[in-house]
Design a protein around this motif. Structure first.
Motif, PDB file in Angstrom:
ATOM      1  N   VAL A 160       0.843  -1.199   0.000  1.00 40.72           N
ATOM      2  CA  VAL A 160       0.000   0.000   0.000  1.00 40.72           C
ATOM      3  C   VAL A 160       0.878   1.249   0.000  1.00 40.72           C
ATOM      4  O   VAL A 160       0.664   2.193  -0.773  1.00 40.72           O
ATOM      5  N   GLY A 161       1.876   1.262   0.880  1.00 44.39           N
ATOM      6  CA  GLY A 161       2.779   2.405   0.935  1.00 44.39           C
ATOM      7  C   GLY A 161       3.532   2.598  -0.369  1.00 44.39           C
ATOM      8  O   GLY A 161       3.705   3.730  -0.835  1.00 44.39           O
ATOM      9  N   LEU A 162       3.959   1.491  -0.975  1.00 49.46           N
ATOM     10  CA  LEU A 162       4.673   1.570  -2.246  1.00 49.46           C
ATOM     11  C   LEU A 162       3.763   2.124  -3.341  1.00 49.46           C
ATOM     12  O   LEU A 162       4.184   2.958  -4.154  1.00 49.46           O
ATOM     13  N   GLY A 163       2.513   1.663  -3.372  1.00 46.87           N
ATOM     14  CA  GLY A 163       1.573   2.159  -4.373  1.00 46.87           C
ATOM     15  C   GLY A 163       1.260   3.630  -4.197  1.00 46.87           C
ATOM     16  O   GLY A 163       1.093   4.360  -5.178  1.00 46.87           O
ATOM     17  N   ALA A 164       1.199   4.084  -2.947  1.00 51.39           N
ATOM     18  CA  ALA A 164       0.962   5.506  -2.689  1.00 51.39           C
ATOM     19  C   ALA A 164       2.163   6.339  -3.109  1.00 51.39           C
ATOM     20  O   ALA A 164       2.015   7.469  -3.589  1.00 51.39           O
ATOM     21  N   LEU A 165       3.354   5.786  -2.933  1.00 51.64           N
ATOM     22  CA  LEU A 165       4.574   6.505  -3.291  1.00 51.64           C
ATOM     23  C   LEU A 165       4.809   6.504  -4.799  1.00 51.64           C
ATOM     24  O   LEU A 165       5.301   7.495  -5.359  1.00 51.64           O
ATOM     25  N   ILE A 166       4.446   5.395  -5.476  1.00 53.77           N
ATOM     26  CA  ILE A 166       4.618   5.275  -6.931  1.00 53.77           C
ATOM     27  C   ILE A 166       3.242   5.000  -7.538  1.00 53.77           C
ATOM     28  O   ILE A 166       2.871   3.835  -7.740  1.00 53.77           O
ATOM     29  N   PRO A 167       2.459   6.033  -7.808  1.00 53.89           N
ATOM     30  CA  PRO A 167       1.076   5.826  -8.254  1.00 53.89           C
ATOM     31  C   PRO A 167       0.936   5.243  -9.650  1.00 53.89           C
ATOM     32  O   PRO A 167      -0.128   4.737  -9.998  1.00 53.89           O
ATOM     33  N   ASN A 168       2.001   5.301 -10.472  1.00 56.99           N
ATOM     34  CA  ASN A 168       1.940   4.707 -11.798  1.00 56.99           C
ATOM     35  C   ASN A 168       1.961   3.185 -11.656  1.00 56.99           C
ATOM     36  O   ASN A 168       2.901   2.622 -11.109  1.00 56.99           O
ATOM     37  N   GLN A 169       0.939   2.530 -12.179  1.00 64.05           N
ATOM     38  CA  GLN A 169       0.777   1.093 -11.945  1.00 64.05           C
ATOM     39  C   GLN A 169       1.898   0.267 -12.547  1.00 64.05           C
ATOM     40  O   GLN A 169       2.437  -0.635 -11.892  1.00 64.05           O
ATOM     41  N   VAL A 170       2.273   0.566 -13.775  1.00 65.40           N
ATOM     42  CA  VAL A 170       3.336  -0.194 -14.431  1.00 65.40           C
ATOM     43  C   VAL A 170       4.651  -0.021 -13.672  1.00 65.40           C
ATOM     44  O   VAL A 170       5.376  -0.995 -13.422  1.00 65.40           O
ATOM     45  N   ALA A 171       4.949   1.214 -13.289  1.00 60.93           N
ATOM     46  CA  ALA A 171       6.194   1.489 -12.564  1.00 60.93           C
ATOM     47  C   ALA A 171       6.210   0.769 -11.225  1.00 60.93           C
ATOM     48  O   ALA A 171       7.237   0.200 -10.823  1.00 60.93           O
ATOM     49  N   ALA A 172       5.074   0.759 -10.510  1.00 60.32           N
ATOM     50  CA  ALA A 172       5.004   0.103  -9.210  1.00 60.32           C
ATOM     51  C   ALA A 172       5.219  -1.403  -9.344  1.00 60.32           C
ATOM     52  O   ALA A 172       5.922  -2.019  -8.536  1.00 60.32           O
ATOM     53  N   ILE A 173       4.631  -2.005 -10.373  1.00 63.69           N
ATOM     54  CA  ILE A 173       4.797  -3.444 -10.591  1.00 63.69           C
ATOM     55  C   ILE A 173       6.242  -3.766 -10.943  1.00 63.69           C
ATOM     56  O   ILE A 173       6.826  -4.728 -10.421  1.00 63.69           O
ATOM     57  N   VAL A 174       6.835  -2.962 -11.824  1.00 62.56           N
ATOM     58  CA  VAL A 174       8.222  -3.200 -12.232  1.00 62.56           C
ATOM     59  C   VAL A 174       9.161  -3.072 -11.039  1.00 62.56           C
ATOM     60  O   VAL A 174      10.055  -3.911 -10.835  1.00 62.56           O
TER      61      VAL A 174
END
Length: 269
Positions: free
Chosen positions: A171-185
């Protein structure tokens, strides 16, 4: 205001397919790793032509296999947590969410609690997979599965806690990197390549190992309180189980706070 927001977050998760798809993959992956490695080490331990030193002692092997739910499976709750955030950005669902609950901190807290519960569910699924497949492999070769040992059951409980914390880290990572592709990578690159490489490198020097024990994956293994495949045959101090848990909780808090101030408070329209 918090409980309606929490209910909404549970509803969002349960009405999507991604949570149970990841759960199925988690189960199959962890079962394959635990069962496969259990069969391999079981064969080595029983082979008359193999030096016994090539296989871990039987009192170490069972917890090592059961701990694979965290050692190898923690990427799945992280992905679920990150997708719970980034999908709202991608599909522009945050605007109605913030209109319904204007206090954005409440929304982020509700997401964290919801993912903590789902992470615990993933922990239960992963434990069933690792223990079921691992114990079955050990039994196949006549080795003690240690299911009557209280320490084994304590390890299972801490594994559930570990995956719950990993979901909140997502959750924290997704909030910090809101771009979905970037967060998954970033998630896949760090969990599958960067950290395993760093943990292999730091094992060659005592001073580096003292630093490496604070890596997130090492903290997760420490929380389980069992040897992992990364530490097999290595010497050096590791964190206590409660220290590993606190480190993961602190990482989740830091990422969530950073994400809140970096992107969560920004205009989403």
């Amino acid at each position: 205001m918090f409980f309606p927001a929490l209910k909404a977050e549970f509803t969002k998760l349960l009405t999507t397919k991604i949570w149970w798809i990841l759960a199925i993959i988690l189960f199959l992956y962890v079962a394959g790793v635990s069962g496969g490695l259990g069969a391999l080490f079981g064969f080595l331990s029983r082979s008359a032509e193999t030096d016994a030193s090539q296989a871990p002692p039987t009192d170490v092997l069972a917890p090592m296999l059961y701990g694979s739910v965290s050692t190898f499976g923690y990427v799945f709750p992280v992905l679920l947590g990150a997708l719970a955030i980034t999908s709202e950005y991608r599909h522009q669902m945050l605007t109605p969410t913030f209109l319904a609950t204007p206090k954005r901190g409440v929304v982020l807290a509700a997401k964290s609690v919801a993912l903590l519960v789902f992470g615990a569910l993933y922990g239960v699924i992963g434990v069933i997979a690792s223990v079921g497949a691992g114990a079955g492999a050990l039994a196949l070769f006549g080795l003690d599965a240690q299911l009557g040992d209280s320490d084994t059951w304590a390890l299972m409980g801490r594994a559930v806690l570990a995956l719950a914390l990993w979901a909140v880290i997502g959750v924290g990572l997704g909030a910090l990197i809101p771009n979905q592709v970037a967060a998954i990578v970033v998630t896949l690159a760090f969990t599958q390549f960067v950290e395993p490489t760093l943990r292999a490198i730091v094992s060659f020097a005592e001073w580096a190992a003292a630093v490496g024990k604070f890596l997130p994956g090492a903290a997760s293994d420490a929380l389980l309180g069992a040897p992992s495949f990364f530490t097999m045959g290595m010497t050096g101090e590791t964190l206590e189980w409660w220290q590993g848990g606190l480190l993961l909780a602190a990482l989740a808090l830091v990422l969530s706070v950073l994400g809140y101030f970096v992107s969560w408070k920004r205009d989403v329209t």
